[in-house]
Design a protein around this motif. Structure first.
Motif, PDB file in Angstrom:
ATOM      1  N   UNK A 574       0.628  -1.205  -0.032  1.00 19.54           N
ATOM      2  CA  UNK A 574       0.058   0.038  -0.020  1.00 19.54           C
ATOM      3  C   UNK A 574       0.972   1.387  -0.186  1.00 19.54           C
ATOM      4  N   UNK A 575       2.284   0.989   0.008  1.00 20.45           N
ATOM      5  CA  UNK A 575       3.005   2.224  -0.035  1.00 20.45           C
ATOM      6  C   UNK A 575       2.535   3.444  -1.117  1.00 20.45           C
ATOM      7  N   UNK A 576       2.593   4.462  -0.783  1.00 20.84           N
ATOM      8  CA  UNK A 576       2.129   5.538  -2.056  1.00 20.84           C
ATOM      9  C   UNK A 576       3.228   6.588  -2.229  1.00 20.84           C
ATOM     10  N   UNK A 577       3.026   7.344  -3.116  1.00 21.35           N
ATOM     11  CA  UNK A 577       4.189   8.452  -3.438  1.00 21.35           C
ATOM     12  C   UNK A 577       3.254   9.509  -3.585  1.00 21.35           C
ATOM     13  N   UNK A 578       3.911  10.873  -3.475  1.00 23.96           N
ATOM     14  CA  UNK A 578       3.371  12.052  -3.711  1.00 23.96           C
ATOM     15  C   UNK A 578       3.237  12.583  -5.079  1.00 23.96           C
ATOM     16  N   UNK A 579       2.433  13.589  -5.148  1.00 22.95           N
ATOM     17  CA  UNK A 579       2.013  14.215  -6.462  1.00 22.95           C
ATOM     18  C   UNK A 579       3.572  14.733  -7.263  1.00 22.95           C
TER      19      UNK A 579
END
Length: 633
Positions: A574-579
């Motif tokens: 589920x690790x996400x990145x920023x815009x």
């Protein structure tokens, strides 16, 4: 419609004001009248006014027109086609359909964001809809019909593929054809969507907008499954922020086996094992999880029946860290992209000895050096390729053309030679794809032009009758040959994979180039017992399960080979990145479409030569002006 190639010259039309000003300032000479005894007149001030009027209207019009036609001639006018002047903007709405988007609420939110983006598109612009996971597809070509775009959004459904942002941006960028536009990415911003070293390239005039659907729900996933002796071992991961208890069950050769309950810590993993005797050939492990992603609840396993599963890198001394550092990093970092192939190293001198890794267990050989390759080693490599193995040969300074030619002893016969000219005489060159439809370059999409940024100081001259030239250098020599000796495949590259002859390893394009080359030469036979969706060979459906390998994948005499098809476990992360992190992974390229439009405009202007007519009219006007001026003087 009239357009101008150099419109700034139209500013010269301001010079047309000069004749107007001169005509306003013009004074008619007063007649002289003799008058007696002027000194006897009383010295008194004389007050008078005079309205300045333009008297010679025709003369003024001719002079102004001459200056206007001169400015128009220098601006290089031409008649533009309707296609050239009627290019509307394009907005591509890209919907993430990877399995991390599969929860009903998540995908419903994605459709809402996509329709909101559709409503924001300017009325005169075209809009298209595409879906993407490991591959991207345009489901509705750009058009003015908003109803068709909305219907395409409603018809979108999530699948089993992993997220790959590069493929989505590459396909979207191809839809602009030099027009201004925007790409709206409707996604959950998974970090795994950008693979190691992955970058995408879009035209500089293209705007990228991100519509974030939010983080995925808490999830349980079977992330790994293996056979260890007489045990089936599974790894279960819990992405929730709290400890969870769940039931885990095993299936052996299609028959239900035992089950057990296990407790998994928050954001942690647990190992679960089940008994399985040596006769078991296939198994699956399932976990109960009704709230999270459903595609990763089950994982499948087929006992390895001897399929090839390795990459053998041949260097001068068998030292990957010192002699093949860049290749090692690419193969190690892209383990999932190359199918989790094990990377081993050997030297040419020990290739055919008992001390070297066995060729029979390798899917592909990356040959970087031939120094010390004896007759037995050459015969072993030749048999390996003829029997269906893959060969990736980098003809760098460590490769002897005469030695390597024996590997291609039959047809085609490979010739390799290097220049003996001084280094100062080596021309610098770059790489150009000769066949963009070749599978190696298809993965690059619109970014294939980025290969032209690589500088090659020295190359080898390669030639093999019967081989396909799939890339060339800008100086005309063959850069990459595709050969098919026997049942195998071989790619021959006319430079090294180190940093001595070129700066290729320091460019982002080196990573996908080596990955796709390895993938291409290993296609055509089963390399392992497990495939991940996203790296499936042709003919295998993108659905998890245990399936029979298509005959096209098999070597001669093989039939009915079972393989396991699983989802990519990275998609469960589920690790996400920023815009900002997403935007930083996008390379901006010079807008090729704008350059093509400029070239088209120049060609039209050269054919029409309207400036010559403007200059002719100016000369004619000046001639008339001279006649009129002489008569009114």
């Amino acid at each position: 419609m009239l357009s101008f190639l150099s419109p700034l010259f139209l500013l010269g039309a301001a010079a047309a004001a000069v004749p107007i000003i001169l005509h306003l300032l013009k004074r008619e000479p007063e007649p002289r009248i003799k008058f007696a005894a002027v000194k006897l007149l009383k010295d008194a001030p004389v007050e008078y006014t005079e309205t300045r009027r333009i008297r010679e209207w025709l003369l003024l019009a001719l002079r102004v027109a001459a200056l206007l036609f001169l400015a128009v001639a220098f601006a290089r006018p031409y008649l533009a086609s309707g296609a050239a002047i009627g290019r509307a903007g394009v907005t591509m709405i890209a919907i993430d359909t990877s399995f991390s988007m599969s929860p009903a609420r998540t995908f419903e939110r994605a459709k809402q964001l996509a329709k909101a983006a559709l409503d924001r598109v300017p009325s005169g612009d075209l809009v298209g809809v595409m879906t993407f996971a490991d591959v991207a597809a345009v489901v509705r070509a750009p058009s003015l019909d908003r109803a068709l775009a909305a219907a395409a959004i409603d018809a979108a459904t999530p699948g089993f593929g992993p997220t790959r942002y590069r493929s989505a941006l590459n396909v979207a960028a191809q839809s602009f054809a030099g027009r201004r536009g925007a790409i709206v990415m409707v996604t959950d911003l998974q970090q795994s969507g950008w693979e190691g070293g992955d970058r995408a390239a879009v035209p500089d005039s293209t705007r990228i907008e991100l519509a974030d659907v939010g983080p995925p729900p808490p999830n349980l996933a079977v992330t790994a499954l293996s056979i260890e002796g007489e045990r089936i071992v599974a790894s279960i991961h819990n992405s929730a922020d709290e400890t969870r208890e769940t039931r885990v069950a095993v299936t052996l050769d299609g028959r239900p086996g035992s089950d057990q309950t296990t407790t998994i810590a928050a954001n942690g993993s647990a190992i679960v094992d089940f008994p399985a005797d040596a006769s078991v050939t296939a198994a699956s492990v399932a976990v109960e999880d009704r709230e999270g992603l459903q595609a990763d609840n089950v994982r499948y396993l087929v006992r390895d029946g001897g399929a090839r599963s390795g990459v053998l890198v041949v260097t001068a001394n068998g030292d990957l860290d010192r002699e093949a550092f860049y290749v090692k990093q690419v193969l190690s970092a892209s383990a999932s992209d190359t199918g989790r192939l094990q990377v081993a190293a050997t030297s040419p001198a020990t290739l055919a000895t008992s001390h070297a890794p066995q060729l029979s267990g390798s899917a592909v050989v990356v040959l970087l050096s031939s120094r010390g390759l004896d007759r037995r080693g050459r015969e072993a490599l030749a048999n390996f390729v003829r029997n269906g193995g893959g060969l990736l040969l980098a003809a760098g300074p460590e490769v002897d053309g005469d030695v390597v030619a024996d590997i291609f002893a039959g047809q085609p016969r490979l010739g390799i030679s290097t220049s003996i000219a001084p280094a100062a005489q080596w021309p610098k060159r770059s790489l150009v794809a000769a066949d963009t439809r070749h599978p190696l370059f298809e993965a690059f999409g619109s970014t294939a032009s980025a290969l032209g940024l690589v500088t090659f100081q020295r190359i080898a001259r390669i030639d093999a009758p019967g081989c396909q030239t799939v890339a060339r250098f800008t100086t005309g020599e063959a850069a990459l040959l595709d050969c098919s000796p026997g049942e195998g495949r071989a790619l021959v590259f006319a430079s090294d994979f180190d940093n001595r002859w070129s700066d290729f390893p320091r460019h982002a394009t080196f990573v996908p180039f080596v990955q796709e080359a390895v993938r291409y030469v290993t296609s055509g036979r089963p390399l392992r017992a497990e495939y991940l969706i996203g790296q499936l060979p042709p003919g295998v459906a993108a659905t998890p399960g245990i399936v029979t390998a298509p005959d096209a994948m098999l070597a001669r005499g093989q039939r009915g080979v079972k393989i396991a098809v699983n989802v990519d476990p990275r998609e469960s992360d589920p690790t996400r990145i920023s815009v900002d992190e997403f935007q930083a992974a996008v390379t901006r390229l010079k807008d090729i479409g704008a350059s093509e439009s400029r070239v088209d405009a120049e060609q039209r202007e050269n054919r029409q030569r309207l400036w010559q007519y403007a200059m002719g009219l100016m000369c004619a006007i000046l001639a008339v002006e001279g006649i009129v001026a002489s008569r009114t003087a």
